[in-house]
Design a protein around this motif. Structure first.
Motif: not given
Length: 420
Positions: A43-45, A8-21, A1-6
């Protein structure tokens, strides 16, 4: 996620476990769901920076991950029954993301269940840590490998084995029964504590602290505290992390050298984190039952609230270590209690307590015992023995900052001895 806005990166990190759940609950296949979520994140990145943030980011991720999950299930000929089940429930591609979100029950946050699953007793602590950081923390395999200074392939195998163990155990994706819950929660707290400990003082390598691990441990523990606000030990662990991490800025000098607690510039400590940690442990202790994390947090609070090293309330710290020794006996707790004994009753009393630990095989080959002994010999004015033990401790530690600190202490005492 190096090229992603910070953000957006934080949002994806928060959402990832919720989607996995959502997917793990829906399909009952944690390993395949984790793969599908990783592809949805990729895909989001790729798409979000170009197309803009969707109106419902979680619904977008759920829908993309769900479709990919169906594809993955279909591709496994050996799992024909699951393929048929998934095919009958395949969503209409024309449906809007919020509709898919609603159908899958994605308004429910399964992060707590995911934490309980990743720290299942069937897993070793090392595997549980890796899986928790990957599945719940959202760290990539490469990031986790770098944090623990192992090759990425090694960490990938560790995570893969952990997922296989969960699959083989047949553990359902659900909250454990009332009888199971205390033990499972204790496992979660232990794993989060281990992640923080490695982040606060790295066991190997050139850096004293792994900022990413320490911060991730605090973030995950905050998530757990939000899910279980009435659990006093969860609050205790969060307080312990905040009170300990509050000193981070003062722990090292300009060249990265370690600075002992007594010599730190306390004006550099994080007053906001200390206030939050003190409030948490003050809330937790009267509610009971009192657990080891609450007691450790109370000890950390006494250190943090002292205006100087000389004003530290060592008698109260010693009393708390005695409580901790009864709640969670272990050689490291006894070693810390011995040091507190020295601060209250003098170095001879502390050295006598350390002598009683010398035969404990759990401390064999550990640098903490000779390091503590060297400190107490230095307090007692026995420079020769202090130098020898500082050197022995330096030989045993795999942390380069700690090694340099111990050798520096020995060199300083040697120089003073020769001058005398």
């Amino acid at each position: 996620m190096d090229t992603v806005d910070r953000d957006v990166e934080d949002l994806l990190r928060d959402l990832a476990p919720q989607v996995l759940g959502v997917l793990a609950r829906r399909f009952g296949d944690f390993a395949t769901a984790e793969d599908a979520v990783q592809e949805a994140l990729l895909a989001a990145v790729t798409q979000w920076p170009v197309e803009g943030l969707p109106d419902n980011p979680r619904g977008w991720l759920v829908q993309v991950a769900y479709r990919r999950m169906v594809e993955l299930v279909r591709s496994e000929a050996a799992r024909r029954r699951r393929e048929n089940l998934a095919a009958t429930r395949e969503p209409d591609d024309r449906r809007a993301a919020p509709a898919a979100d609603k159908e899958l029950g994605a308004d429910r946050d399964d992060t707590l269940v995911l934490l309980l699953l990743c720290t299942h007793p069937a897993l070793s602590p090392a595997s549980a840590i890796a899986l928790t950081l990957r599945a719940v923390g959202g760290l990539t395999t490469a990031e986790i490998a770098r944090a623990f200074l192992v090759p990425e392939a090694t960490m990938a195998q560790r995570i893969s084995r952990a997922k296989q163990r969960i699959r083989a155990s047949g553990v359902p994706f659900r909250m454990p029964d009332v009888e199971e819950r205390p033990a499972r929660l204790a496992a979660v707290l232990h794993v989060l504590y281990l992640i923080f400990t490695e982040g606060h003082t790295a066991s190997v390598g050139p850096d004293l602290r792994r900022v990413d691990l320490a911060e991730e441990a605090v973030r995950l523990t905050r998530t757990l505290h939000a899910a279980l606000p009435d659990e006093s030990e969860v609050a205790g662990l969060l307080a312990l992390m905040l009170l300990t991490d509050a000193r981070a800025a003062a722990r090292t000098g300009p060249g990265g050298e370690l600075i002992s607690l007594a010599d730190q510039d306390r004006s550099r400590w994080d007053a906001v984190a200390i206030a939050e940690g003190v409030a948490l442990v003050t809330w937790a202790l009267p509610r009971g039952p009192v657990g080891p994390y609450q007691v450790q947090a109370a000890i950390a609070a006494l250190h943090d609230e002292a205006a100087s090293a000389e004003e530290t309330d060592w008698p109260q710290i010693l009393a708390l270590y005695e409580v901790l020794e009864r709640l969670a006996p272990g050689p490291v707790v006894s070693l810390n209690r011995a040091v507190a004994t020295a601060m209250v009753h003098g170095p001879a009393a502390g050295l006598a307590a350390l002598d009683a630990l010398a035969a404990d095989p759990r401390l064999a080959g550990h640098h903490r015992l000779p390091a503590a002994r060297a400190h107490l010999y230095e307090m007692a004015g026995d420079r020769k023995r202090a130098v020898a033990d500082y050197g022995a401790a330096a030989d045993l530690t795999t942390s380069l900052p700690e090694q340099r600190y111990l050798r520096m202490r020995a060199a300083r005492l040697t120089a003073t001895r020769h001058q005398g």
